[in-house]
Design a protein around this motif. Structure first.
Motif, PDB file in Angstrom:
ATOM      1  N   SER A 242      43.737  31.931  34.462  1.00  0.00           N
ATOM      2  CA  SER A 242      42.956  31.337  35.553  1.00  0.00           C
ATOM      3  C   SER A 242      42.849  32.297  36.729  1.00  0.00           C
ATOM      4  O   SER A 242      41.773  32.462  37.331  1.00  0.00           O
ATOM      5  CB  SER A 242      43.606  30.028  36.010  1.00  0.00           C
ATOM      6  N   THR A 243      43.963  32.930  37.057  1.00  0.00           N
ATOM      7  CA  THR A 243      43.956  33.901  38.157  1.00  0.00           C
ATOM      8  C   THR A 243      43.084  35.099  37.821  1.00  0.00           C
ATOM      9  O   THR A 243      42.301  35.578  38.656  1.00  0.00           O
ATOM     10  CB  THR A 243      45.384  34.365  38.467  1.00  0.00           C
ATOM     11  N   MET A 244      43.197  35.607  36.589  1.00  0.00           N
ATOM     12  CA  MET A 244      42.374  36.746  36.171  1.00  0.00           C
ATOM     13  C   MET A 244      40.889  36.421  36.269  1.00  0.00           C
ATOM     14  O   MET A 244      40.094  37.229  36.781  1.00  0.00           O
ATOM     15  CB  MET A 244      42.710  37.143  34.731  1.00  0.00           C
ATOM     16  N   VAL A 245      40.500  35.270  35.756  1.00  0.00           N
ATOM     17  CA  VAL A 245      39.084  34.900  35.766  1.00  0.00           C
ATOM     18  C   VAL A 245      38.561  34.787  37.195  1.00  0.00           C
ATOM     19  O   VAL A 245      37.455  35.247  37.509  1.00  0.00           O
ATOM     20  CB  VAL A 245      38.871  33.578  34.999  1.00  0.00           C
ATOM     21  N   THR A 246      39.357  34.193  38.060  1.00  0.00           N
ATOM     22  CA  THR A 246      38.947  34.077  39.461  1.00  0.00           C
ATOM     23  C   THR A 246      38.788  35.455  40.089  1.00  0.00           C
ATOM     24  O   THR A 246      37.817  35.714  40.821  1.00  0.00           O
ATOM     25  CB  THR A 246      39.978  33.252  40.246  1.00  0.00           C
ATOM     26  N   ASN A 247      39.727  36.371  39.801  1.00  0.00           N
ATOM     27  CA  ASN A 247      39.611  37.747  40.304  1.00  0.00           C
ATOM     28  C   ASN A 247      38.352  38.429  39.769  1.00  0.00           C
ATOM     29  O   ASN A 247      37.651  39.128  40.507  1.00  0.00           O
ATOM     30  CB  ASN A 247      40.831  38.573  39.903  1.00  0.00           C
ATOM     31  N   MET A 248      38.046  38.227  38.487  1.00  0.00           N
ATOM     32  CA  MET A 248      36.841  38.810  37.895  1.00  0.00           C
ATOM     33  C   MET A 248      35.587  38.287  38.599  1.00  0.00           C
ATOM     34  O   MET A 248      34.696  39.041  38.978  1.00  0.00           O
ATOM     35  CB  MET A 248      36.747  38.454  36.413  1.00  0.00           C
ATOM     36  N   PHE A 249      35.533  36.984  38.759  1.00  0.00           N
ATOM     37  CA  PHE A 249      34.357  36.329  39.339  1.00  0.00           C
ATOM     38  C   PHE A 249      34.141  36.789  40.781  1.00  0.00           C
ATOM     39  O   PHE A 249      33.012  37.097  41.185  1.00  0.00           O
ATOM     40  CB  PHE A 249      34.547  34.816  39.280  1.00  0.00           C
ATOM     41  N   GLU A 250      35.230  36.845  41.548  1.00  0.00           N
ATOM     42  CA  GLU A 250      35.120  37.238  42.951  1.00  0.00           C
ATOM     43  C   GLU A 250      34.711  38.704  43.093  1.00  0.00           C
ATOM     44  O   GLU A 250      34.119  39.086  44.110  1.00  0.00           O
ATOM     45  CB  GLU A 250      36.445  36.977  43.663  1.00  0.00           C
ATOM     46  N   SER A 251      35.026  39.522  42.080  1.00  0.00           N
ATOM     47  CA  SER A 251      34.673  40.943  42.116  1.00  0.00           C
ATOM     48  C   SER A 251      33.289  41.214  41.532  1.00  0.00           C
ATOM     49  O   SER A 251      32.824  42.361  41.541  1.00  0.00           O
ATOM     50  CB  SER A 251      35.716  41.758  41.348  1.00  0.00           C
ATOM     51  N   GLY A 252      32.651  40.158  40.985  1.00  0.00           N
ATOM     52  CA  GLY A 252      31.324  40.313  40.420  1.00  0.00           C
ATOM     53  C   GLY A 252      31.304  40.883  39.017  1.00  0.00           C
ATOM     54  O   GLY A 252      30.251  41.310  38.532  1.00  0.00           O
ATOM     55  N   TYR A 253      32.448  40.880  38.343  1.00  0.00           N
ATOM     56  CA  TYR A 253      32.504  41.376  36.961  1.00  0.00           C
ATOM     57  C   TYR A 253      32.061  40.280  36.004  1.00  0.00           C
ATOM     58  O   TYR A 253      32.435  39.116  36.156  1.00  0.00           O
ATOM     59  CB  TYR A 253      33.922  41.819  36.597  1.00  0.00           C
ATOM     60  N   GLU A 254      31.287  40.660  34.986  1.00  0.00           N
ATOM     61  CA  GLU A 254      30.774  39.685  34.021  1.00  0.00           C
ATOM     62  C   GLU A 254      30.990  40.185  32.599  1.00  0.00           C
ATOM     63  O   GLU A 254      30.027  40.420  31.849  1.00  0.00           O
ATOM     64  CB  GLU A 254      29.297  39.409  34.279  1.00  0.00           C
TER      65      GLU A 254
END
Length: 411
Positions: A242-254
């Motif tokens: 959950s933390t990883m996905v949130t970090n990805m999303f906030e950084s704009g990684y897809e």
């Protein structure tokens, strides 16, 4: 085969909280034949479960399945007695699991222990508490490959090797010839990664282990993004993912995400942004949805708890039934005697029985353990020489921030 829910609710053994850190007990008292302080009407076994911590979503559903299993067992009885279970909390950690198992084995004197969820927890319990004793240990949810190296440690869920091979195949089938991988720094993560690396024909352009329960994995996901590959495989637990996905999303990684069984859960959906995982594919052990006994189990579970069970719930249910059948089949209520029959009551040489009632009837009519082949609500069990069962897999895809089953695969 469907049971009357109203009648069963009235029979329910109440799951109650007791004083002491993380302890749940299913009402009842110790009942071994040789225990002068016990209740001669009760057999008591133990269970170590993840009631709190990063794997608590599994533990919650396990406990609901345990309730249903105890209802079904105690409606019929075990050698004319009831079965009760003391449940202790591992807190989803090895240290907590070992302490819980020590209490159950050394203080409560249980000859049969169900536990645990996490593979590292199950292994720690076995090596620190169970090994070199006559106590039977049967893990409900552990998939780590390392359990195969300990034939005395049984498990109801299949080895994670099948998931790793399936993930390697799926990533290749999706057209990716390179992948970035991160995995939790424990036996579960390391063993599934090793099996994936062996099976994957493409290039692993980035790989890194990570510690659990970190406040952020921003640096990790930045490094994965810097690898230049679009396919990311994350082998970790729900809280960490959950933390990883949130970090990805906030950084704009897809990235195109892939994961194992431990990535999926309501906790992940609740703690990640909408749309952050769409298209992700996950693999986990499958429930036999076309099997009548599973359908009856699922109907009861949904009626009682307002949600569908998972394959993990079915594994927990079958652990209880297998324990009850072992007690019914054994010459005495000791770890040695239970260990001699626990494999036999699920082997294909016997007569197929799809419920506890059917299997109990075979034994009660003079049948031996070899005469019974219990077909669990999780599917055929048939423990092999390493204590591993059979199994099949289901592939999920995240669509509209929900998990949708898209394919079944034989393991």
């Amino acid at each position: 085969m469907t049971r009357n829910t109203t009648e069963r609710t009235g029979r329910r053994t109440v799951l109650k909280a007791t004083s002491g850190a993380g302890l749940l007990a299913l009402a009842g008292c110790i009942g071994t034949p040789d225990d002068d302080n016990g209740d001669d009407d009760v057999y008591e076994i133990g269970m170590v479960d993840s009631l709190t911590g990063s794997l608590a979503d599994f533990g919650e559903r396990n406990q609901r399945a345990v309730e249903l299993a105890l209802d079904d067992v105690n409606e019929v009885g075990v050698n004319g007695r009831e079965l009760d279970i003391i449940v202790e909390d591992s807190e989803s950690e090895s240290q907590g699991g070992v302490a819980a198992a020590q209490k159950l084995v050394n203080q409560d004197g249980v000859p049969f222990l169900i536990g645990a969820v996490g593979s590292g927890v199950s292994l720690s319990i076995y090596e620190s508490v169970i090994q070199d004793t006559d106590v039977v240990q049967l893990s409900q949810n552990s998939t780590g490959l390392g359990l195969t190296d300990f034939p005395g440690l049984l498990r109801m869920s299949p080895s994670g090797r099948t998931q790793s091979v399936a993930l390697a195949d799926i990533i290749a089938e999706d057209g990716y010839d390179e992948v970035a991988v991160t995995y939790i720094n424990d036996e579960f993560g390391e063993s599934l990664y090793d099996a994936f690396a062996e099976a994957y024909d493409g290039d692993i352009v980035y790989e890194s282990s990570h510690d659990g329960e970190q406040a952020s994995y921003g640096s990790l996901v930045s490094e994965m993004n810097g690898s230049g590959t679009e396919a990311w495989l994350c082998i970790t637990y729900q809280q960490e993912f959950s933390t990883m996905v949130t970090n990805m999303f906030e950084s704009g990684y897809e990235p195109q995400l892939y994961g194992a069984d431990s990535n999926r859960g309501d906790t992940v959906l609740a703690n990640t942004p909408e749309g952050s995982m769409n298209g992700m594919k996950l693999v986990e052990p499958a429930a036999p949805e076309d099997q009548e006994n599973y359908q009856a189990f699922a109907a009861d579970f949904e009626a009682e708890f307002g949600e569908s069970p998972t394959a993990w719930s079915a594994f927990a249910y079958d652990c209880v039934v297998t324990a009850a059948l072992s007690i019914q089949a054994a010459d005495e209520f000791t770890g040695t005697a239970l260990g001699e029959v626990v494999r036999d009551v699920t082997r294909p040489e016997g007569e197929e029985a799809f419920t506890y009632e059917e299997a109990h009837a075979i034994l009660d009519d003079g049948g031996t353990p070899d005469d019974v082949d219990y077909q669990g609500v999780s599917g055929p069990i048939d423990f092999d020489e390493n204590g591993d069962p059979r199994g099949s897999l289901v592939v999920f895809e995240v669509q509209d921030h929900d998990y949708v089953s898209i394919e079944f695969r034989e393991s």
